[in-house]
Design an enzyme around this catalytic site. Structure first.
Site, PDB file in Angstrom:
ATOM      1  CG  LEU A 147       9.651 -17.058  -4.124  1.00  0.00           C
ATOM      2  CD1 LEU A 147       9.405 -17.107  -2.616  1.00  0.00           C
ATOM      3  CD2 LEU A 147      10.187 -15.678  -4.517  1.00  0.00           C
ATOM      4  CG  ASP A 178      -2.014   1.006   1.154  1.00  0.00           C
ATOM      5  OD1 ASP A 178      -2.322   1.472   0.037  1.00  0.00           O
ATOM      6  OD2 ASP A 178      -2.579   1.355   2.206  1.00  0.00           O
ATOM      7  CG  HIS A 228      -0.204   1.976  -9.386  1.00  0.00           C
ATOM      8  ND1 HIS A 228      -0.403   1.627  -8.076  1.00  0.00           N
ATOM      9  CD2 HIS A 228      -1.323   2.648  -9.764  1.00  0.00           C
ATOM     10  CE1 HIS A 228      -1.600   2.053  -7.676  1.00  0.00           C
ATOM     11  NE2 HIS A 228      -2.164   2.691  -8.688  1.00  0.00           N
ATOM     12  NE  ARG A 267      -4.584   6.677  -7.292  1.00  0.00           N
ATOM     13  CZ  ARG A 267      -4.404   6.303  -6.021  1.00  0.00           C
ATOM     14  NH1 ARG A 267      -4.167   7.204  -5.106  1.00  0.00           N
ATOM     15  NH2 ARG A 267      -4.465   5.036  -5.691  1.00  0.00           N
TER      16      ARG A 267
HETATM   17  C1  FPP Z   1      -2.057   0.168  -3.256  1.00  0.00           C
HETATM   18  O1  FPP Z   1      -1.618   1.490  -3.261  1.00  0.00           O
HETATM   19  C2  FPP Z   1      -1.574  -0.502  -4.408  1.00  0.00           C
HETATM   20  C3  FPP Z   1      -2.334  -1.101  -5.341  1.00  0.00           C
HETATM   21  C4  FPP Z   1      -3.813  -1.143  -5.306  1.00  0.00           C
HETATM   22  C5  FPP Z   1      -1.724  -1.725  -6.506  1.00  0.00           C
HETATM   23  C6  FPP Z   1      -0.509  -2.520  -6.168  1.00  0.00           C
HETATM   24  C7  FPP Z   1       0.281  -2.574  -7.388  1.00  0.00           C
HETATM   25  C8  FPP Z   1       1.616  -2.554  -7.436  1.00  0.00           C
HETATM   26  C9  FPP Z   1       2.503  -2.615  -6.260  1.00  0.00           C
HETATM   27  C10 FPP Z   1       2.306  -2.466  -8.707  1.00  0.00           C
HETATM   28  C11 FPP Z   1       1.933  -3.514  -9.659  1.00  0.00           C
HETATM   29  C12 FPP Z   1       2.519  -4.785  -9.309  1.00  0.00           C
HETATM   30  C13 FPP Z   1       2.852  -5.669 -10.213  1.00  0.00           C
HETATM   31  C14 FPP Z   1       3.378  -6.962  -9.756  1.00  0.00           C
HETATM   32  C15 FPP Z   1       2.769  -5.409 -11.636  1.00  0.00           C
HETATM   33  P1  FPP Z   1      -2.670   2.657  -3.422  1.00  0.00           P
HETATM   34  O2  FPP Z   1      -2.812   2.957  -4.861  1.00  0.00           O
HETATM   35  O3  FPP Z   1      -3.943   2.287  -2.725  1.00  0.00           O
HETATM   36  O4  FPP Z   1      -1.913   3.800  -2.671  1.00  0.00           O
HETATM   37  P2  FPP Z   1      -2.553   4.934  -1.756  1.00  0.00           P
HETATM   38  O5  FPP Z   1      -3.149   4.231  -0.563  1.00  0.00           O
HETATM   39  O6  FPP Z   1      -1.362   5.758  -1.379  1.00  0.00           O
HETATM   40  O7  FPP Z   1      -3.544   5.670  -2.580  1.00  0.00           O
END
Ligand code: FPP
Length: 223
Positions: free
Chosen positions: A123, A12, A29, A25
């Site tokens: 893994l 997160d 990612h 945003r």
């Molecule tokens: C949460 O941060 C993150 C997500 C919903 C997406 C997670 C994706 C990745 C780590 C990258 C993609 C991964 C791969 C393996 C391709 P948020 O967007 O909710 O952040 P915030 O809480 O700060 O808004």
């Protein structure tokens, strides 16, 4: 020292990381995806056998269409670019969650990566996509019925997307919640919460958390 077999991470903070820097945003990612490889390396170096990562929840479909599309494209690129590394490093790529809502192109990349890495043993990387623990349990109950199994813990567990209990569950980004992630498997997990935003999380911090986990007294309800 406790043995760490299954590590799970709620990744997160991508959006906030980007916002803090005046970026979109999606940049968060993109940066967040780069951290995944480091985590896999750490697990291999430390003999951690399963790494489950929460990448896209059943609730994340509520986000803007443009962000969802970006995440799907990022995932496709990730699979294409990392496939050789998975093979070289003996990573068995798996997913948890229902794949039907994804595009046929993305599903094809997922299946190709699973097939190409199916005999790898160092893994197991479980990417949770379109994953929700409640959805997983409902699907597990359907499977249980289809197989005609009696409803006990062992049989229900055998029908889940991931059957192995989590030892350590980390959430980055400063929130103290589980957000519908692996509720069954986390029943006796140790929890670690860090304010670090996912794009800034690294092997050093993971190593500190893992070392604290090693010292915990785990009683599993006993005394
Ligand atoms: C949460 O941060 C993150 C997500 C919903 C997406 C997670 C994706 C990745 C780590 C990258 C993609 C991964 C791969 C393996 C391709 P948020 O967007 O909710 O952040 P915030 O809480 O700060 O808004």
């Amino acid at each position: 020292m406790n043995k760490l077999n299954h590590l799970a991470i709620i990744m997160d903070g991508n959006g906030r990381w980007a916002k803090n820097r005046g970026f979109l945003r999606t940049k968060g990612h993109e940066k967040g995806a780069l951290v995944v490889e480091q985590m896999c390396e750490f697990c291999i170096d430390n003999d951690i056998k399963i790494l489950s990562l929460y990448a896209f929840s059943t609730e994340n479909w509520k986000r803007q269409k443009s962000e969802i599309e970006f995440l799907m494209t990022l995932l496709k690129k990730f699979l294409i670019s990392k496939r050789e590394i998975f093979i070289k490093n003996s990573i068995n790529f798996q997913t948890i969650g229902e794949l039907d809502p994804f595009s046929s192109e993305l599903r094809a990349e997922i299946l190709t990566t699973k097939e190409a890495t199916k005999n790898n043993t160092k893994l197991k990387l479980n990417l949770a996509i379109n994953y929700g623990a409640r959805d997983e349990m409902v699907r597990a109950i359907k499977r249980l019925n289809e197989k005609g199994l009696s409803p006990n813990e062992q049989n229900l567990q055998s029908c889940l997307d991931e059957i192995c209990d989590i030892d350590l569950l980390i959430r980055t980004g400063g929130e103290f919640r589980i957000s519908n992630f692996m509720l069954w498997q986390a029943s006796y997990a140790e929890f670690a919460f860090t304010p670090t935003l996912w794009p800034e999380f690294n092997k050093q911090e993971l190593s500190q958390i893992v070392s604290e986990f090693g010292k915990k007294e785990r009683r599993f309800g006993g005394i």
